[in-house]
Design an enzyme around this catalytic site. Structure first.
Site, PDB file in Angstrom:
ATOM      1  N   ASP A  40      -1.769 -42.745   0.479  1.00 41.60           N
ATOM      2  CA  ASP A  40      -0.837 -42.383   1.563  1.00 41.60           C
ATOM      3  C   ASP A  40      -1.392 -42.777   2.941  1.00 41.60           C
ATOM      4  O   ASP A  40      -0.669 -43.311   3.783  1.00 41.60           O
ATOM      5  CB  ASP A  40      -0.527 -40.883   1.538  1.00 41.60           C
ATOM      6  CG  ASP A  40       0.405 -40.511   0.399  1.00 41.60           C
ATOM      7  OD1 ASP A  40       1.183 -41.378  -0.047  1.00 41.60           O
ATOM      8  OD2 ASP A  40       0.348 -39.348  -0.053  1.00 41.60           O
ATOM      9  N   THR A  96       3.966 -37.781  -7.305  1.00 46.08           N
ATOM     10  CA  THR A  96       4.624 -37.277  -6.107  1.00 46.08           C
ATOM     11  C   THR A  96       4.751 -35.759  -6.203  1.00 46.08           C
ATOM     12  O   THR A  96       4.192 -35.128  -7.099  1.00 46.08           O
ATOM     13  CB  THR A  96       5.963 -38.022  -5.880  1.00 46.08           C
ATOM     14  OG1 THR A  96       6.493 -37.618  -4.621  1.00 46.08           O
ATOM     15  CG2 THR A  96       6.996 -37.744  -6.973  1.00 46.08           C
ATOM     16  N   GLY A 146       1.428 -30.332   3.662  1.00 43.83           N
ATOM     17  CA  GLY A 146       0.778 -31.230   2.715  1.00 43.83           C
ATOM     18  C   GLY A 146       0.773 -32.673   3.197  1.00 43.83           C
ATOM     19  O   GLY A 146      -0.238 -33.380   3.075  1.00 43.83           O
ATOM     20  N   ARG A 189      11.981 -43.586  -4.719  1.00 38.39           N
ATOM     21  CA  ARG A 189      12.321 -45.017  -4.574  1.00 38.39           C
ATOM     22  C   ARG A 189      11.231 -45.905  -5.176  1.00 38.39           C
ATOM     23  O   ARG A 189      11.348 -47.126  -5.165  1.00 38.39           O
ATOM     24  CB  ARG A 189      12.475 -45.366  -3.085  1.00 38.39           C
ATOM     25  CG  ARG A 189      13.905 -45.450  -2.638  1.00 38.39           C
ATOM     26  CD  ARG A 189      14.522 -44.083  -2.554  1.00 38.39           C
ATOM     27  NE  ARG A 189      15.946 -44.172  -2.275  1.00 38.39           N
ATOM     28  CZ  ARG A 189      16.637 -43.185  -1.725  1.00 38.39           C
ATOM     29  NH1 ARG A 189      16.041 -42.054  -1.416  1.00 38.39           N
ATOM     30  NH2 ARG A 189      17.925 -43.319  -1.516  1.00 38.39           N
ATOM     31  N   LYS A 242       0.683 -33.530  -6.645  1.00 37.02           N
ATOM     32  CA  LYS A 242      -0.450 -34.304  -6.110  1.00 37.02           C
ATOM     33  C   LYS A 242      -1.771 -33.541  -6.202  1.00 37.02           C
ATOM     34  O   LYS A 242      -2.825 -34.146  -6.371  1.00 37.02           O
ATOM     35  CB  LYS A 242      -0.185 -34.702  -4.651  1.00 37.02           C
ATOM     36  CG  LYS A 242       0.910 -35.763  -4.518  1.00 37.02           C
ATOM     37  CD  LYS A 242       1.079 -36.193  -3.081  1.00 37.02           C
ATOM     38  CE  LYS A 242       2.140 -37.270  -2.964  1.00 37.02           C
ATOM     39  NZ  LYS A 242       2.167 -37.886  -1.641  1.00 37.02           N
TER      40      LYS A 242
HETATM   41  P1  ATR Z   1       5.038 -31.280   3.416  1.00 37.86           P
HETATM   42  O1  ATR Z   1       4.245 -31.294   2.151  1.00 37.86           O
HETATM   43  O2  ATR Z   1       6.237 -32.189   3.370  1.00 37.86           O
HETATM   44  O3  ATR Z   1       4.211 -31.486   4.633  1.00 37.86           O
HETATM   45  P2  ATR Z   1       5.090 -28.440   3.821  1.00 37.86           P
HETATM   46  O4  ATR Z   1       3.709 -28.355   3.283  1.00 37.86           O
HETATM   47  O5  ATR Z   1       6.090 -27.419   3.418  1.00 37.86           O
HETATM   48  O6  ATR Z   1       5.731 -29.828   3.459  1.00 37.86           O
HETATM   49  O7  ATR Z   1       5.005 -28.487   5.418  1.00 37.86           O
HETATM   50  C1  ATR Z   1       6.131 -28.597   6.224  1.00 37.86           C
HETATM   51  C2  ATR Z   1       5.702 -28.812   7.673  1.00 37.86           C
HETATM   52  O8  ATR Z   1       6.861 -28.970   8.476  1.00 37.86           O
HETATM   53  C3  ATR Z   1       4.946 -27.639   8.253  1.00 37.86           C
HETATM   54  O9  ATR Z   1       4.050 -28.115   9.233  1.00 37.86           O
HETATM   55  C4  ATR Z   1       6.068 -26.822   8.893  1.00 37.86           C
HETATM   56  O10 ATR Z   1       5.661 -25.939   9.905  1.00 37.86           O
HETATM   57  P3  ATR Z   1       5.176 -24.442   9.507  1.00 37.86           P
HETATM   58  O11 ATR Z   1       3.805 -24.592   8.942  1.00 37.86           O
HETATM   59  O12 ATR Z   1       5.197 -23.699  10.797  1.00 37.86           O
HETATM   60  O13 ATR Z   1       6.178 -23.940   8.515  1.00 37.86           O
HETATM   61  C5  ATR Z   1       6.882 -27.949   9.472  1.00 37.86           C
HETATM   62  N1  ATR Z   1       8.280 -27.560   9.734  1.00 37.86           N
HETATM   63  C6  ATR Z   1       9.266 -27.409   8.829  1.00 37.86           C
HETATM   64  N2  ATR Z   1      10.414 -27.077   9.444  1.00 37.86           N
HETATM   65  C7  ATR Z   1      10.159 -27.013  10.785  1.00 37.86           C
HETATM   66  C8  ATR Z   1      10.936 -26.744  11.963  1.00 37.86           C
HETATM   67  N3  ATR Z   1      12.239 -26.454  11.868  1.00 37.86           N
HETATM   68  N4  ATR Z   1      10.329 -26.797  13.154  1.00 37.86           N
HETATM   69  C9  ATR Z   1       9.018 -27.094  13.256  1.00 37.86           C
HETATM   70  N5  ATR Z   1       8.212 -27.372  12.179  1.00 37.86           N
HETATM   71  C10 ATR Z   1       8.781 -27.329  10.971  1.00 37.86           C
END
Ligand code: ATR
Length: 281
Positions: free
Chosen positions: A105, A65, A134, A19, A69
């Site tokens: 951020d 993005t 992340g 966006r 990053k």
């Molecule tokens: P981002 O960069 O958007 O933070 P990421 O690095 O893939 O994406 O991290 C996703 C986060 O969401 C993690 O903390 C993940 O938990 P895990 O480290 O245990 O995988 C969390 N997450 C994703 N789906 C989840 C779910 N259904 N329940 C609880 N935590 C979830």
């Protein structure tokens, strides 16, 4: 010879969903400035050439993005110390031939709360962050910079939360998400940084019943605007701040670098982006 109109954009892969072009076009129009802000899809194999790509396109800078990053941080000639601590950047600009980088951020996160809930940081004893991915890092850093005494990181995979406590130091504590109900009492602020609560991503299975009635609950997810966590918090009568303002506020510093005016996050901008989100839903 007249200077070409400044050209900026957002680098990602994919980048169609961003966006940011909508936000920057709104501000360019508001200030009646010449310039453009484009979507720049850059595949991972080309991402280490970010500086050359921007230079050869005549760009004054760009946002960055997912998933670039981290790699963008390695392409810069100078990196702001807070962004260096995160190892991830979202804003690039040129100073002469040097590519400069920062991460807005955390600024966007704090500015959103400051704007929508002034006094949210009245008490800075304990913050609880859900997630250790992340997106969580800039939030944890921002809460520490704002002076929170303890920042609890709760994650489904506790080892990832533990790694972040090593990175951010003794004010951070790690625990499993399954411990949430024992850690939530006495939290001043609760932040979700996971995709949980987005469409199709389910909901947390813990209750907010033991959160203090003075706690502020916020989410960095803004699709939907009211996530499952915010809905549960609202039903309990807690103060809630949605994540859209973080997106709007993080854009401001880049705009100022590229186009020379400090933009404001107004109700009109919020409406403009909300309308687009509504259409996209
Ligand atoms: P981002 O960069 O958007 O933070 P990421 O690095 O893939 O994406 O991290 C996703 C986060 O969401 C993690 O903390 C993940 O938990 P895990 O480290 O245990 O995988 C969390 N997450 C994703 N789906 C989840 C779910 N259904 N329940 C609880 N935590 C979830």
């Amino acid at each position: 010879m007249t200077e070409p109109a400044p050209r900026a954009g957002v680098i990602g892969w994919p980048v169609d969903h961003s966006r940011s072009p909508l936000i920057h076009a709104f501000w360019l129009n508001h200030f009646r400035l010449p310039g453009s802000y484009e979507r720049l899809p850059i595949p991972p194999e080309a991402a280490s050439n970010l500086k050359q790509i921007l230079r050869s396109g005549g760009f004054v800078g760009a946002n960055v993005t997912l998933p670039h990053k981290e790699i963008a941080a390695t392409c810069a000639d100078w990196i702001d110390p807070s962004a260096a601590e995160l190892g991830a950047v979202n804003t690039l600009w040129f100073e002469g031939d040097r590519l400069m980088a920062s991460n807005t951020d955390g600024y966007g996160f704090l500015a959103n709360l400051d704007e929508r809930e002034p006094g949210w940081d009245r008490s800075t004893n304990k913050a609880v962050v859900l997630g250790a991915g992340g997106a969580s890092r800039a939030i944890i850093q921002a809460l520490l910079q704002r002076g929170f005494d303890a920042v609890w990181i709760l994650n489904r995979t506790v080892t990832k939360a533990e790694r972040l406590t090593e990175r951010f130091g003794p004010r951070c504590r790690a625990a499993a998400l399954s411990q949430a109900e024992t850690i939530l009492p006495a939290a001043d602020v609760l932040v979700n940084t996971t995709a949980v609560g987005m469409k199709g991503e389910g909901a947390f299975d813990f209750s907010l019943q033991r959160l203090s009635p003075d706690a502020v609950v916020t989410d960095i997810v803004y699709t939907p605007l009211e996530t499952a966590l915010l809905k549960a918090a609202r039903n309990r009568g807690l103060t809630c701040v949605d994540g859209l303002g973080m997106l709007l506020h993080q854009a401001g510093p880049g705009f100022e670098k590229w186009f020379g005016q400090r933009p404001r996050v107004t109700a009109a901008l919020r409406e403009h982006v909300l309308e687009d989100l509504g259409h996209a839903a």
